[in-house]
Every structure is written in structure tokens, then in C-alpha cells.
Design a protein around this motif. Structure first.
Motif, PDB file in Angstrom:
ATOM      1  N   GLY A   1       0.795  -1.218   0.000  1.00  0.00           N
ATOM      2  CA  GLY A   1       0.000   0.000   0.000  1.00  0.00           C
ATOM      3  C   GLY A   1       0.822   1.259   0.000  1.00  0.00           C
ATOM      4  N   GLU A   2       2.139   1.148   0.274  1.00  0.00           N
ATOM      5  CA  GLU A   2       2.990   2.330   0.326  1.00  0.00           C
ATOM      6  C   GLU A   2       3.309   2.801  -1.079  1.00  0.00           C
ATOM      7  N   ALA A   3       3.259   4.085  -1.316  1.00  0.00           N
ATOM      8  CA  ALA A   3       3.533   4.662  -2.636  1.00  0.00           C
ATOM      9  C   ALA A   3       4.990   4.467  -3.005  1.00  0.00           C
ATOM     10  N   GLY A   4       5.243   4.191  -4.302  1.00  0.00           N
ATOM     11  CA  GLY A   4       6.599   4.098  -4.811  1.00  0.00           C
ATOM     12  C   GLY A   4       7.240   2.747  -4.665  1.00  0.00           C
ATOM     13  N   THR A   5       6.557   1.768  -4.031  1.00  0.00           N
ATOM     14  CA  THR A   5       7.168   0.461  -3.835  1.00  0.00           C
ATOM     15  C   THR A   5       6.651  -0.566  -4.820  1.00  0.00           C
ATOM     16  N   ALA A   6       5.512  -0.353  -5.481  1.00  0.00           N
ATOM     17  CA  ALA A   6       4.936  -1.325  -6.406  1.00  0.00           C
ATOM     18  C   ALA A   6       5.657  -1.271  -7.752  1.00  0.00           C
ATOM     19  N   THR A   7       5.951  -2.449  -8.318  1.00  0.00           N
ATOM     20  CA  THR A   7       6.599  -2.542  -9.622  1.00  0.00           C
ATOM     21  C   THR A   7       5.541  -2.753 -10.693  1.00  0.00           C
ATOM     22  N   ALA A   8       5.542  -1.910 -11.720  1.00  0.00           N
ATOM     23  CA  ALA A   8       4.561  -2.019 -12.797  1.00  0.00           C
ATOM     24  C   ALA A   8       4.826  -3.289 -13.598  1.00  0.00           C
ATOM     25  N   VAL A   9       3.793  -4.116 -13.767  1.00  0.00           N
ATOM     26  CA  VAL A   9       3.902  -5.357 -14.522  1.00  0.00           C
ATOM     27  C   VAL A   9       3.054  -5.229 -15.783  1.00  0.00           C
ATOM     28  N   ALA A  10       3.652  -5.499 -16.938  1.00  0.00           N
ATOM     29  CA  ALA A  10       2.938  -5.385 -18.213  1.00  0.00           C
ATOM     30  C   ALA A  10       1.804  -6.392 -18.273  1.00  0.00           C
ATOM     31  N   GLN A  11       0.756  -6.035 -18.991  1.00  0.00           N
ATOM     32  CA  GLN A  11      -0.414  -6.890 -19.094  1.00  0.00           C
ATOM     33  C   GLN A  11      -0.108  -8.151 -19.912  1.00  0.00           C
ATOM     34  N   PRO A  12      -0.652  -9.297 -19.480  1.00  0.00           N
ATOM     35  CA  PRO A  12      -0.472 -10.520 -20.271  1.00  0.00           C
ATOM     36  C   PRO A  12      -1.295 -10.449 -21.551  1.00  0.00           C
ATOM     37  N   GLY A  13      -0.989 -11.300 -22.507  1.00  0.00           N
ATOM     38  CA  GLY A  13      -1.709 -11.314 -23.770  1.00  0.00           C
ATOM     39  C   GLY A  13      -3.109 -11.883 -23.610  1.00  0.00           C
ATOM     40  N   LYS A  14      -3.901 -11.671 -24.634  1.00  0.00           N
ATOM     41  CA  LYS A  14      -5.301 -12.120 -24.623  1.00  0.00           C
ATOM     42  C   LYS A  14      -5.407 -13.640 -24.620  1.00  0.00           C
ATOM     43  N   TYR A  15      -4.487 -14.299 -25.294  1.00  0.00           N
ATOM     44  CA  TYR A  15      -4.608 -15.745 -25.485  1.00  0.00           C
ATOM     45  C   TYR A  15      -3.681 -16.514 -24.548  1.00  0.00           C
ATOM     46  N   ARG A  16      -4.240 -17.520 -23.889  1.00  0.00           N
ATOM     47  CA  ARG A  16      -3.475 -18.381 -22.977  1.00  0.00           C
ATOM     48  C   ARG A  16      -3.283 -19.775 -23.562  1.00  0.00           C
ATOM     49  N   THR A  17      -4.061 -20.137 -24.591  1.00  0.00           N
ATOM     50  CA  THR A  17      -3.958 -21.437 -25.238  1.00  0.00           C
ATOM     51  C   THR A  17      -4.038 -21.249 -26.751  1.00  0.00           C
ATOM     52  N   LEU A  18      -3.821 -22.338 -27.485  1.00  0.00           N
ATOM     53  CA  LEU A  18      -3.893 -22.321 -28.938  1.00  0.00           C
ATOM     54  C   LEU A  18      -4.891 -23.362 -29.425  1.00  0.00           C
ATOM     55  N   PRO A  19      -5.482 -23.150 -30.602  1.00  0.00           N
ATOM     56  CA  PRO A  19      -6.425 -24.139 -31.127  1.00  0.00           C
ATOM     57  C   PRO A  19      -5.710 -25.392 -31.609  1.00  0.00           C
ATOM     58  N   GLU A  20      -6.463 -26.453 -31.798  1.00  0.00           N
ATOM     59  CA  GLU A  20      -5.914 -27.672 -32.377  1.00  0.00           C
ATOM     60  C   GLU A  20      -5.759 -27.414 -33.865  1.00  0.00           C
ATOM     61  N   PRO A  21      -4.528 -27.365 -34.387  1.00  0.00           N
ATOM     62  CA  PRO A  21      -4.299 -26.845 -35.740  1.00  0.00           C
ATOM     63  C   PRO A  21      -4.905 -27.682 -36.857  1.00  0.00           C
TER      64      PRO A  21
END
Length: 282
Positions: free
Chosen positions: A37-57
Motif C-alpha cells: 500500500g505504500e507509494a513508490g514500492t509497487a513494480t509495474a507489470v505489463a499486461q499478459p496477452g489475450k490468449y493463454r492457449t492455442l487451437p488444435e491446428p
């Protein structure tokens, strides 16, 4: 003498008390700094991508689309062999959550057709770089490697009209390859006999594509080895969020001197790309 002995003892006690206070103050500061909760201590983490799996090709392309891309399928009389041809062959992969693909190869009386569909899910291992940004970088590398020519007015116009052209494909879509590139309707008979004209018909040059995923490009290459028939390879690559899809569509006529139709192959490949993009967006 007793007084001298007492003073050092008192001093030692004061030093111990001061050290304890200092240590407590330091520990308290560490705890506070670790507080999310303290200001200045949190590290910004980039957002994950939309897809977590892939289709059966191998199941990503329907039979109707395969019939269009691989006309020889309908010429296979044995039901088991035809079903095996529809099934395709999965490409080698060590992580099906990150990269999968499928290949088809079908021979007909007129030509041999190859199709490859490849899905790559990009994951960034840098907390400061999002999966999408990493996918953008990889896509840009692929586009640079394709060495696309500078866009021309005719190519831009062709790209704008391509969606309607794909939707209104004629019944001759599964017909045999023509001896001249019919895609270049404005070219003269003399031009159509020219290998250079066949390699890059007007308006069908390799180019960036619009309206397909977040970004896309198409490559079209015609190769020949003198005594053998010319093989055309149409490649469509597009990115949607953190997934990059690659389609490679090849055709080699059975007869020397016959040139695979550029527009027909591009339309088929782009139609498949649009279907895959829609299925990913599900």
C-alpha cells in the motif's frame, strides 16, 4: 573504585538500549517499505496477452475450405485415404501451449498442393514488456524478413477490394491451373507469357494487408528450376494480440510451362486467414 566500576556498566546499558531502538526503527522501515500500500514500492507489470492457449491446428481448417485449397482431395476415391488426407499431419512441437501447426499435401491430376497452418502464442518474460508488445516485435521481424516492396497505388487498390473479391469467388475456384496468370486481366497476351509478369501480376505484389487481425502481410513468390514446372508460394502472416498465425500455400502444376494463378491462390489463402482470425476472436 566502586564508582569507576559502576560508570562503565551504566554506559554499556545505555549503548545496548540505543542499539535496540535503532534496530527496531530499521526493521519498522523495512516492513513499511514492503507494504504494497505504500507509494513508490509497487513494480509495474505489463499486461499478459489475450490468449493463454492455442487451437488444435489440424482441426482449425474445415473440409469445405480444404476442398478449395487442395482440389485433389475430391479425386481420392478411397474413403479412408481421403479422410487421412483431410486430417493432415501435425508439425513437431515441444510445447502445444506456445506453438502448433499442421501440414497437408495432396496430389491431383493437374498439380500438387501444399498447405501449412502455424499458430504461435508469444509470451514475454520481461515484466516491463507486454505479450502483445513482444508479439509486435516478432511480427515486425517476420515482415522485414519478407522484404516486401514499397507499396504502390495499384497494390493498395487491390488490397481494398480483396475482401469482396474473396467473397465473390467464382465456381471455377477449384478448376485446373491456367497456363497464364488470369489474375492480371489488363495484361496483354504478350505480357502474360512473360515470366516476370507472371511472378508479380499488377496489384498482386507482396504487401501489407488491412482488415486482418491487428496487422498482416502477404508474400507471393514464383520459383522455377528450368526443366520443372513453376511453383508458386503464397504466404499470409497476421497477428491478433499475442498470437501470430502463418499460412503457407504452395502449388506446383504437373505440366511444365503452366503457371499457378496468383489471384486465385491469394484469394484462397486470405479467405482462410480471415476464417482463422474470426475463430480466434470466437
Amino acid at each position: 573504585m566502586q564508582r569507576k566500576a559502576y560508570v562503565p556498566g551504566t554506559a554499556a546499558l545505555l549503548v545496548a538500549l540505543l542499539a535496540g531502538c535503532t534496530s527496531g526503527s530499521t526493521d519498522s522501515g523495512t516492513t513499511d517499505d514492503a507494504n504494497p500500500g505504500e507509494a513508490g514500492t509497487a513494480t509495474a507489470v505489463a499486461q499478459p496477452g489475450k490468449y493463454r492457449t492455442l487451437p488444435e491446428p489440424c482441426g482449425a481448417v474445415g473440409h469445405g475450405t480444404l476442398d478449395s485449397l487442395l482440389p485433389g482431395l475430391q479425386q481420392i476415391t478411397d474413403a479412408d485415404q481421403r479422410e487421412a488426407a483431410y486430417a493432415g499431419d501435425a508439425t513437431l512441437t515441444y510445447d502445444t501451449d506456445r506453438k502448433v501447426g499442421c501440414r497437408w499435401k495432396v496430389e491431383s491430376t493437374d498439380a500438387t498442393d501444399h498447405l501449412l497452418v502455424d499458430f504461435e502464442r508469444v509470451v514475454s518474460y520481461d515484466n516491463a514488456v507486454s505479450d502483445d508488445s513482444q508479439a509486435q516485435t516478432i511480427f515486425a521481424t517476420k515482415e522485414t524478413a519478407a522484404d516486401l516492396p514499397e507499396p504502390t497505388t495499384s497494390a493498395t487498390a487491390s488490397d481494398t477490394e480483396s475482401n469482396s473479391a474473396s467473397d465473390s469467388a467464382s465456381a471455377s475456384d477449384s478448376a485446373t491451373p491456367s497456363a497464364t496468370p488470369s489474375s492480371s486481366s489488363s495484361a496483354s497476351a504478350t505480357d502474360s507469357d512473360s515470366p516476370s509478369a507472371s511472378a508479380s501480376p499488377t496489384g498482386l505484389e507482396p504487401r501489407a494487408l488491412s482488415g486482418l487481425g491487428d496487422e498482416a502481410f502477404l508474400d507471393d513468390a514464383l520459383s522455377s528450376s528450368g526443366s520443372t514446372a513453376q511453383q508458386r508460394t503464397v504466404t499470409v502472416v497476421f497477428r491478433t494480440s499475442n498470437v501470430i498465425v502463418t499460412i503457407e500455400y504452395e502449388e506446383q502444376p504437373a505440366t511444365v510451362g503452366v503457371v499457378p494463378d496468383s489471384q486465385k491462390m491469394q484469394d484462397r489463402a486470405r479467405k482462410l486467414a480471415a476464417q482463422l482470425a474470426d475463430s480466434l476472436n470466437g
